[in-house]
Design an enzyme around this catalytic site. Structure first.
Site, mmCIF file in Angstrom:
data_model
loop_
_atom_site.group_PDB
_atom_site.id
_atom_site.type_symbol
_atom_site.label_atom_id
_atom_site.label_comp_id
_atom_site.label_asym_id
_atom_site.label_seq_id
_atom_site.Cartn_x
_atom_site.Cartn_y
_atom_site.Cartn_z
ATOM 1 N N ASP A 118 0.844 -1.201 0.000
ATOM 2 C CA ASP A 118 0.000 0.000 0.000
ATOM 3 C C ASP A 118 0.875 1.245 0.000
ATOM 4 O O ASP A 118 1.781 1.370 0.830
ATOM 5 C CB ASP A 118 -0.909 0.014 1.228
ATOM 6 C CG ASP A 118 -2.042 -0.989 1.109
ATOM 7 O OD1 ASP A 118 -2.283 -1.500 0.000
ATOM 8 O OD2 ASP A 118 -2.691 -1.264 2.136
ATOM 9 N N LYS A 122 -0.281 10.202 1.289
ATOM 10 C CA LYS A 122 -0.220 11.408 2.116
ATOM 11 C C LYS A 122 0.949 11.321 3.089
ATOM 12 O O LYS A 122 1.191 10.279 3.695
ATOM 13 C CB LYS A 122 -1.534 11.598 2.872
ATOM 14 C CG LYS A 122 -2.731 11.869 1.966
ATOM 15 C CD LYS A 122 -4.007 12.044 2.766
ATOM 16 C CE LYS A 122 -5.193 12.313 1.844
ATOM 17 N NZ LYS A 122 -6.464 12.464 2.593
ATOM 18 N N ASP A 154 4.395 -0.148 -8.308
ATOM 19 C CA ASP A 154 4.030 0.631 -9.488
ATOM 20 C C ASP A 154 4.060 2.125 -9.180
ATOM 21 O O ASP A 154 3.675 2.933 -10.029
ATOM 22 C CB ASP A 154 2.653 0.216 -10.010
ATOM 23 C CG ASP A 154 1.581 0.233 -8.933
ATOM 24 O OD1 ASP A 154 1.925 0.389 -7.745
ATOM 25 O OD2 ASP A 154 0.388 0.078 -9.274
#
Length: 210
Positions: A118, A122, A154
């Site tokens: 993940d 932010k 990615d």
């Protein structure tokens, strides 16, 4: 098998994920627990290891994932295929890495993959990212000499952050100073396939324990 629908992201810092796991008895998990082990951290639905395990019966494969329904789904598939060298474990690796790695048979951890974790874009959320110096230090302690860590994302900034964490540890050496153009594994994860099918780049690198 019906595809389980789950949340795409889980906050690893939430209270629900702070209790370290009690590792299983590896003698009961694997037919040959002292075989070389490939640990896939953040394995999602486990498709990568489901491809690798039948191809390499001389290896054991362990996937860890923080989303419990995906682990249950993956282990049901494992049972249907009657694979005795594959297991999936529900845990938050950032709180459970120490007891998990300590419990493994000595000198079995030979490969670790951390693929498309993940990104937590932010800045205030980046402390939730999987690859942290504490995890790198534990992997350096338990990975065998010459063992490999395969990283991919990615998102270039995420790949760079992972690269910097491993490069900062004196035990690890990077195999290449550039992103690898090809997958170092014999098969690709679901996320890598989807990314390449969209024509988007994958940022890959491999570190070796000195």
């Amino acid at each position: 098998m019906a595809r389980v629908r789950v949340r795409q992201h889980v906050n690893p810092l939430s209270k629900a994920y702070q209790k370290p796991i009690t590792p299983p008895n590896w003698q009961q998990i694997y037919a040959h627990p002292h075989q070389p082990l490939h640990l896939d951290i953040g394995c999602a639905r486990g498709r990568l290891l489901q491809e690798l395990a039948p191809q390499s019966p001389q290896w054991n494969f362990l996937g860890t994932e923080i989303r419990h329904p995906l682990v249950d789904e993956a282990n049901r598939w494992r049972d249907e295929q009657e694979l005795s060298n594959l297991h999936f474990l529900f845990c938050n690796i950032n709180t459970s890495a120490a007891p998990l790695l300590q419990s493994l048979p000595e000198n079995v951890l030979q490969c670790v993959s951390i693929l498309f974790p993940d990104p937590w874009f932010k800045k205030r959320h980046q402390k939730r990212r999987m690859v942290q110096p504490s995890l790198v230090a534990l992997l350096a302690q338990y990975l065998v000499s010459g063992g490999r860590v395969i990283l991919a994302s990615d998102v270039e900034s995420v790949a760079t952050q992972m690269w910097e964490c491993f490069a900062a540890h004196p035990t690890f050496a990077c195999e290449s100073q550039q992103w690898l153009p090809e997958n170092p594994l014999p098969t690709a994860s679901e996320r890598e396939i989807a990314t390449l099918n969209k024509g988007e780049p994958v940022y890959r690198t491999v570190f070796v324990k000195k």
